[in-house]
Motif scaffolding. Structure first.
Motif, PDB file in Angstrom:
ATOM      1  N   PHE A 567       0.861  -1.140   0.086  1.00 22.63           N
ATOM      2  CA  PHE A 567       0.058  -0.017   0.060  1.00 22.63           C
ATOM      3  C   PHE A 567       0.889   1.206   0.063  1.00 22.63           C
ATOM      4  O   PHE A 567       1.793   1.441   0.878  1.00 22.63           O
ATOM      5  CB  PHE A 567      -0.824  -0.034   1.251  1.00 22.63           C
ATOM      6  N   PRO A 568       0.808   2.157  -0.975  1.00 26.11           N
ATOM      7  CA  PRO A 568       1.759   3.240  -1.374  1.00 26.11           C
ATOM      8  C   PRO A 568       1.308   4.393  -0.229  1.00 26.11           C
ATOM      9  O   PRO A 568       1.963   5.377  -0.064  1.00 26.11           O
ATOM     10  CB  PRO A 568       1.470   3.743  -2.549  1.00 26.11           C
ATOM     11  N   GLY A 569       0.177   4.301   0.630  1.00 26.94           N
ATOM     12  CA  GLY A 569      -0.309   5.335   1.233  1.00 26.94           C
ATOM     13  C   GLY A 569      -1.003   6.360   0.687  1.00 26.94           C
ATOM     14  O   GLY A 569      -1.452   6.158  -0.417  1.00 26.94           O
ATOM     15  N   ILE A 570      -1.864   7.153   1.438  1.00 24.46           N
ATOM     16  CA  ILE A 570      -2.689   8.050   0.890  1.00 24.46           C
ATOM     17  C   ILE A 570      -2.193   9.537   0.932  1.00 24.46           C
ATOM     18  O   ILE A 570      -1.793  10.007   2.007  1.00 24.46           O
ATOM     19  CB  ILE A 570      -4.104   8.078   1.759  1.00 24.46           C
ATOM     20  N   LYS A 571      -2.235  10.216  -0.134  1.00 26.80           N
ATOM     21  CA  LYS A 571      -1.904  11.726  -0.060  1.00 26.80           C
ATOM     22  C   LYS A 571      -2.961  12.317   0.207  1.00 26.80           C
ATOM     23  O   LYS A 571      -4.029  12.395  -0.195  1.00 26.80           O
ATOM     24  CB  LYS A 571      -1.341  11.914  -1.610  1.00 26.80           C
ATOM     25  N   ILE A 572      -2.916  13.215   1.052  1.00 29.41           N
ATOM     26  CA  ILE A 572      -3.625  14.339   1.855  1.00 29.41           C
ATOM     27  C   ILE A 572      -3.612  15.567   1.091  1.00 29.41           C
ATOM     28  O   ILE A 572      -2.523  16.326   1.412  1.00 29.41           O
ATOM     29  CB  ILE A 572      -3.816  14.330   3.248  1.00 29.41           C
ATOM     30  N   ILE A 573      -4.468  16.324   0.504  1.00 31.53           N
ATOM     31  CA  ILE A 573      -4.357  17.555   0.000  1.00 31.53           C
ATOM     32  C   ILE A 573      -5.338  18.463   0.540  1.00 31.53           C
ATOM     33  O   ILE A 573      -6.565  18.430   0.741  1.00 31.53           O
ATOM     34  CB  ILE A 573      -4.745  17.590  -1.495  1.00 31.53           C
ATOM     35  N   LYS A 574      -4.734  19.587   1.361  1.00 30.52           N
ATOM     36  CA  LYS A 574      -5.568  20.572   2.079  1.00 30.52           C
ATOM     37  C   LYS A 574      -5.834  21.744   1.174  1.00 30.52           C
ATOM     38  O   LYS A 574      -4.880  22.212   1.041  1.00 30.52           O
ATOM     39  CB  LYS A 574      -5.001  20.638   3.330  1.00 30.52           C
ATOM     40  N   GLU A 575      -7.088  22.126   1.029  1.00 28.44           N
ATOM     41  CA  GLU A 575      -7.122  23.356   0.348  1.00 28.44           C
ATOM     42  C   GLU A 575      -8.251  24.283   1.177  1.00 28.44           C
ATOM     43  O   GLU A 575      -9.149  24.193   0.752  1.00 28.44           O
ATOM     44  CB  GLU A 575      -7.986  23.007  -0.933  1.00 28.44           C
ATOM     45  N   TYR A 576      -7.465  24.631   2.401  1.00 30.68           N
ATOM     46  CA  TYR A 576      -8.434  25.238   3.201  1.00 30.68           C
ATOM     47  C   TYR A 576      -8.849  26.664   2.899  1.00 30.68           C
ATOM     48  O   TYR A 576      -7.842  27.519   2.365  1.00 30.68           O
ATOM     49  CB  TYR A 576      -7.853  25.273   4.785  1.00 30.68           C
ATOM     50  N   GLY A 577     -10.253  27.060   2.981  1.00 27.58           N
ATOM     51  CA  GLY A 577     -10.408  28.491   2.608  1.00 27.58           C
ATOM     52  C   GLY A 577     -10.392  29.226   3.946  1.00 27.58           C
ATOM     53  O   GLY A 577     -10.233  28.816   5.307  1.00 27.58           O
ATOM     54  N   LYS A 578     -11.027  30.699   3.893  1.00 30.42           N
ATOM     55  CA  LYS A 578     -10.763  31.450   5.024  1.00 30.42           C
ATOM     56  C   LYS A 578     -12.455  31.063   5.692  1.00 30.42           C
ATOM     57  O   LYS A 578     -13.686  31.521   5.046  1.00 30.42           O
ATOM     58  CB  LYS A 578     -10.667  32.780   4.652  1.00 30.42           C
ATOM     59  N   LEU A 579     -12.524  30.387   6.842  1.00 31.93           N
ATOM     60  CA  LEU A 579     -13.666  29.978   7.396  1.00 31.93           C
ATOM     61  C   LEU A 579     -13.744  30.867   8.788  1.00 31.93           C
ATOM     62  O   LEU A 579     -12.723  30.827   9.532  1.00 31.93           O
ATOM     63  CB  LEU A 579     -13.959  28.562   7.629  1.00 31.93           C
ATOM     64  N   PRO A 580     -14.909  31.320   9.208  1.00 33.80           N
ATOM     65  CA  PRO A 580     -14.986  32.010  10.286  1.00 33.80           C
ATOM     66  C   PRO A 580     -15.419  30.864  11.573  1.00 33.80           C
ATOM     67  O   PRO A 580     -15.601  29.820  11.058  1.00 33.80           O
ATOM     68  CB  PRO A 580     -16.252  32.930  10.158  1.00 33.80           C
ATOM     69  N   GLU A 632     -14.760  26.342   2.183  1.00 35.35           N
ATOM     70  CA  GLU A 632     -15.287  27.564   1.407  1.00 35.35           C
ATOM     71  C   GLU A 632     -16.256  27.950   2.274  1.00 35.35           C
ATOM     72  O   GLU A 632     -17.045  27.333   2.912  1.00 35.35           O
ATOM     73  CB  GLU A 632     -15.182  27.439   0.209  1.00 35.35           C
ATOM     74  N   LEU A 633     -16.484  29.266   2.158  1.00 31.60           N
ATOM     75  CA  LEU A 633     -17.821  29.847   2.473  1.00 31.60           C
ATOM     76  C   LEU A 633     -18.602  30.232   1.479  1.00 31.60           C
ATOM     77  O   LEU A 633     -18.273  30.844   0.632  1.00 31.60           O
ATOM     78  CB  LEU A 633     -17.268  31.193   3.198  1.00 31.60           C
ATOM     79  N   LEU A 634     -19.795  29.519   1.335  1.00 33.24           N
ATOM     80  CA  LEU A 634     -20.720  29.384   0.276  1.00 33.24           C
ATOM     81  C   LEU A 634     -21.699  30.650   0.230  1.00 33.24           C
ATOM     82  O   LEU A 634     -21.876  31.252  -0.774  1.00 33.24           O
ATOM     83  CB  LEU A 634     -21.584  28.442   0.188  1.00 33.24           C
ATOM     84  N   SER A 635     -21.969  31.343   1.423  1.00 33.49           N
ATOM     85  CA  SER A 635     -22.445  32.450   1.620  1.00 33.49           C
ATOM     86  C   SER A 635     -22.164  33.016   2.924  1.00 33.49           C
ATOM     87  O   SER A 635     -21.366  32.393   3.609  1.00 33.49           O
ATOM     88  CB  SER A 635     -24.125  32.210   1.496  1.00 33.49           C
ATOM     89  N   VAL A 641     -17.690  22.017   3.703  1.00 34.38           N
ATOM     90  CA  VAL A 641     -16.529  21.076   3.512  1.00 34.38           C
ATOM     91  C   VAL A 641     -16.673  20.057   2.740  1.00 34.38           C
ATOM     92  O   VAL A 641     -17.649  19.279   2.885  1.00 34.38           O
ATOM     93  CB  VAL A 641     -16.270  20.641   5.179  1.00 34.38           C
ATOM     94  N   ARG A 642     -15.757  20.036   1.818  1.00 33.90           N
ATOM     95  CA  ARG A 642     -15.843  18.929   0.860  1.00 33.90           C
ATOM     96  C   ARG A 642     -14.871  18.129   0.864  1.00 33.90           C
ATOM     97  O   ARG A 642     -13.465  18.199   1.148  1.00 33.90           O
ATOM     98  CB  ARG A 642     -15.947  19.601  -0.621  1.00 33.90           C
ATOM     99  N   ILE A 643     -15.194  16.760   0.799  1.00 32.71           N
ATOM    100  CA  ILE A 643     -14.184  15.814   1.230  1.00 32.71           C
ATOM    101  C   ILE A 643     -14.451  15.015   0.058  1.00 32.71           C
ATOM    102  O   ILE A 643     -15.362  14.271  -0.184  1.00 32.71           O
ATOM    103  CB  ILE A 643     -14.134  14.845   2.541  1.00 32.71           C
ATOM    104  N   ALA A 644     -13.225  14.693  -0.892  1.00 32.15           N
ATOM    105  CA  ALA A 644     -13.347  13.848  -2.133  1.00 32.15           C
ATOM    106  C   ALA A 644     -12.101  12.943  -2.251  1.00 32.15           C
ATOM    107  O   ALA A 644     -11.088  13.297  -1.769  1.00 32.15           O
ATOM    108  CB  ALA A 644     -13.179  15.023  -3.440  1.00 32.15           C
ATOM    109  N   ASP A 645     -12.537  11.910  -2.902  1.00 29.31           N
ATOM    110  CA  ASP A 645     -11.456  10.831  -3.115  1.00 29.31           C
ATOM    111  C   ASP A 645     -11.465  10.501  -4.603  1.00 29.31           C
ATOM    112  O   ASP A 645     -12.405  10.852  -5.397  1.00 29.31           O
ATOM    113  CB  ASP A 645     -11.680   9.589  -2.212  1.00 29.31           C
ATOM    114  N   VAL A 706     -22.905  23.538   6.769  1.00 30.57           N
ATOM    115  CA  VAL A 706     -23.724  23.984   7.893  1.00 30.57           C
ATOM    116  C   VAL A 706     -23.652  25.558   7.911  1.00 30.57           C
ATOM    117  O   VAL A 706     -22.885  26.011   7.637  1.00 30.57           O
ATOM    118  CB  VAL A 706     -22.863  23.354   9.221  1.00 30.57           C
ATOM    119  N   PRO A 707     -24.768  25.864   8.743  1.00 30.40           N
ATOM    120  CA  PRO A 707     -24.969  27.335   8.956  1.00 30.40           C
ATOM    121  C   PRO A 707     -23.790  27.986   9.825  1.00 30.40           C
ATOM    122  O   PRO A 707     -23.269  27.295  10.890  1.00 30.40           O
ATOM    123  CB  PRO A 707     -26.146  27.630   9.410  1.00 30.40           C
ATOM    124  N   VAL A 708     -23.204  29.236   9.744  1.00 28.36           N
ATOM    125  CA  VAL A 708     -22.191  29.521  10.510  1.00 28.36           C
ATOM    126  C   VAL A 708     -22.889  29.968  12.003  1.00 28.36           C
ATOM    127  O   VAL A 708     -22.197  29.658  12.690  1.00 28.36           O
ATOM    128  CB  VAL A 708     -21.562  31.171   9.832  1.00 28.36           C
TER     129      VAL A 708
END
Length: 726
Positions: A567-580, A632-635, A641-645, A706-708
């Motif tokens: 198993f080569p392991g899993i690469k984690i990519i964080k694309e954090y936006g500015k969340l309050p 990301e902040l949609l509104s 929070v989007r978690i994709a594989d 989720v609502p802020v």
């Protein structure tokens, strides 16, 4: 058949509905089209409500139609039979009348033969000869013996007859008032010399037949031709009824070869037979069945005014000879009995004249009684059709009742099923909450134990490592000073220095202490991550940083992300936006992150195994398993929070059941099917949404929204719920 009729009716209704809908869409502003559409919709509902009675209606229509057709066929056959019987009756009637006429003519011919065979026939001889026949045949009104009397012999003739006892005898004629008057002077006379009838009557003796225009033509023709001749319709003197008079000449013994003037000179006399027409017809028709049959007698040899002789009325069973009551019922020329007037006519000869017989069906000839067979067949058919229809209606009524009961029972079962499903859902929800509560409780106890058992020693170690480093550094500096002050140590010291490798210790000991300090810090961070993940110290909703929860979850799962074996392991990519800071129950959202990330790791791990097996048999190199986390902040009040594989993805069928309790695609023993279901309920409790975007071969992405800031009323309700669960 019934099902095919239902299908046909439904198909027609749908086609008309489609047509009206298309027309209505093309003319939305047309009021007439709206009215037509509404009317048809109402008609459609009515048809559908009565469609169960279509079999009964078809049975009734078919049975009634077949019954009426059979009745019509039999009715037509009966009409043909009646027409044939009618024409047979007409032929028999015609033959009977002809036979009657012939018998009367034969009677006159027998008298002629009697005169021809006798040298002299007296009045008494004639009476004895004809009286038996007169008594048997009521059609003969009278028999007369007529002599030809030239004008020169008139006086001698009258004297001779007076000598026989008729003292007032003279040749006479009748005036316009039918009164007897002396005969006018003529060249010859044809007086009645003998007269025989059932009733004795001497008033007719001496009547000159040549003085009557109705009789003279037939008399002259008979005398001139030597053959029998008949007069037209005459009125009998005695009863003023219509009759006919026949003349049959009797030649002398030495007859002349010609039939002109010499024959008149050689004429012995003329036999005259007077017949009342009604008696002549009635006498021979007693054997015939003339019910509902009317007939008319006409003399075709007479003028149009004098053609009518008599008629028979079957309704009153009377013979009518009054011309004013002729009224032939030509409206009774019914098809097909009498297609036209000529079809119901027959002709026969009366001496030298032609009579016509017009036979017509009377009232009631083709009445309902004549069609008993067809009416019976129609009535029986309709009765059977009605009975079968009634039976079908009763059966359909029972079926409708059963269907109604089944429908009511089905509704009850559906309501009961809905109640059971609701109860099951509530039970499953309670189970999920209980499992979550127990899970969180166990996790809290575990974290509390770890924090208590590990945190204190770690703090002790971490706190002493700084002093140990300081002490160690002081000792190393002291050793260095000793080496500077005493460069030549004793052999014993020199040997020990070489044994312990003081130079290596001086270099490695600070590194060792630094490594120990990093390890202690690592342990402290792990304990802190456990506390941040469970948030056991936060029973109320607080504003937290979602990135901390994601990082804590990744730290806990760090062991499953590393490479091991194939198993080569899993690469984690964080694309954090500015969340309050987001107002939530951090521990519960961390549980959502844990469930989704754990599922992604399981999918990538299983998929990587399969790719590795495929890669061994091909030259292609599999791509590295990757999990991308985006925030990301949609509104202004919605954090996402989007978690994709980049795994294998999932089918639409799996997506539809993804959040059902106890649904899992993992092998038995590797999954309970509760993770995503619990996660879905947690996000809903936060007034958010959890959805999945996936397709086979394109990976999977979960959107956690989720609502802020929570709504006040909803927040209070969720806080109470959270307190009860935890």
């Amino acid at each position: 058949m019934t099902q095919s009729c239902f299908c046909a009716v439904d198909r027609v209704i749908k086609e008309i509905q489609n047509y009206l809908n298309e027309s209505h869409s093309g003319a939305k502003n047309s009021g007439n089209m709206n009215v037509a559409s509404n009317w048809f919709n109402s008609l459609t509902k009515n048809l559908q409500s009565y469609r169960r009675y279509i079999p009964a209606a078809l049975t009734l229509c078919t049975g009634a139609g077949l019954s009426l057709i059979a009745a019509a066929v039999v009715w037509n056959w009966e009409n043909q039979r009646m027409a044939a019987e009618f024409h047979q009756q007409a032929d028999r009637l015609n033959a009977t009348l002809q036979q009657s006429i012939n018998k009367n003519l034969d009677f006159l011919y027998s008298i002629q033969a009697f005169y021809s065979a006798s040298a002299e026939v007296s009045r008494q001889d004639l009476r004895e000869f004809v009286q038996p026949a007169l008594s048997r045949n009521a059609a003969v009104f009278s028999v007369n013996w007529v002599l030809r009397v030239p004008a020169a012999d008139k006086a001698a003739y009258e004297q001779t007859i007076r000598a026989e006892g008729f003292r007032a005898f003279q040749i006479y004629e009748r005036d316009a008032d039918k009164k007897p008057v002396p005969v006018k002077a003529r060249s010859e006379y044809f007086p009645v010399t003998y007269r025989e009838a059932l009733e004795a009557d001497t008033k007719s003796l001496g009547f000159d037949l040549a003085s009557n225009p109705e009789r003279k033509a037939a008399l002259e023709k008979s005398v001139n031709t030597g053959k029998i001749a008949a007069s037209g319709k005459i009125k009998l003197i005695k009863n003023d009824r219509p009759g006919v008079q026949l003349f049959l000449p009797v030649p002398g013994r030495a007859s002349s070869p010609d039939n002109s003037a010499n024959s008149r000179e050689n004429l012995r006399g003329v036999i005259s037979g007077v017949f009342q027409i009604t008696n002549m017809v009635n006498f021979y028709l007693e054997s015939l069945n003339l019910d509902h049959i009317n007939f008319y007698l006409y003399d075709n040899s007479a003028t149009e005014k004098e053609r009518f002789l008599m008629r028979y009325d079957s309704q009153t069973k009377q013979f009518i000879d009054n011309p004013q009551l002729e009224h032939p019922e030509l409206t009774n020329l019914r098809q097909p009995i009498c297609e036209n007037k000529s079809a119901c006519t027959r002709t026969f000869n009366v001496a030298d004249r032609q009579w016509m017989l017009l036979v017509l069906p009377g009232k009631g000839y083709d009445s309902l009684s004549a069609h008993e067979g067809s009416l019976a067949i129609g009535a029986i058919g309709l009765l059977m059709s009605g009975s079968l229809t009634a039976y079908l209606l009763m059966s359909l009524g029972r079926t409708a009742k059963v269907e109604h009961q089944v429908r009511d029972r089905t509704i009850q079962l559906k309501e009961r099923t809905a109640e059971l499903e609701t109860a099951l859902t509530n039970l499953q929800s309670a189970q999920l909450k209980l499992i979550q509560t127990e899970k969180m409780s166990s996790l809290g106890q575990l974290v509390a134990g770890v924090a208590h058992e590990i945190n204190n020693p770690v703090c002790f170690i971490s706190g002493n490592l700084s002093h140990t480093g300081e002490y160690t550094q002081n000792l190393l500096e002291l050793v260095k000073i000793y080496q500077q002050q005493y460069p030549n140590p004793t052999p014993e010291v020199q040997g020990k220095l070489q044994e312990i490798d003081l130079e290596f210790i001086s270099e490695d000991l600070p590194k060792l202490l630094k490594s120990m300090n990093v390890g202690a810090e690592r342990i402290r961070q792990i304990v802190l991550s456990l506390r941040n993940f469970s948030r056991l110290d936060e029973a109320e909703m607080k504003s937290v940083d979602l990135h901390e929860g994601l990082d804590s979850t990744l730290m806990i799962l760090d062991g499953r992300l590393k490479a091991s074996g194939d198993f080569p392991g899993i690469k984690i990519i964080k694309e954090y936006g500015k969340l309050p800071l987001v107002e939530c129950w951090a521990g519960q959202l961390n549980q959502v992150f844990m469930n989704i990330l754990s599922n992604a790791i399981d999918v990538l791990y299983d998929g990587e195994k399969n790719k590795h097996l495929i890669a061994k048999s091909s030259s292609e190199s599999p791509c590295l398993p990757t999990i991308v986390i985006r925030t990301e902040l949609l509104s202004y009040n919605c954090a996402c929070v989007r978690i994709a594989d980049n795994g294998a993805g999932m089918t639409e069928k799996v997506k539809q059941r993804l959040f059902e309790p106890f649904f899992t695609t993992k092998p038995v023993g590797k999954g309970t099917g509760l993770g995503l279901s619990i996660s879905y309920q947690i996000v809903e409790k936060h007034q958010g949404s959890l959805r999945c975007v996936s397709a086979p071969g394109e990976g999977t992405e979960f959107w956690i929204e989720v609502p802020v800031r929570q709504q006040p009323e909803q927040s209070v309700a969720n806080i109470s719920s959270a307190v009860r669960v935890s």
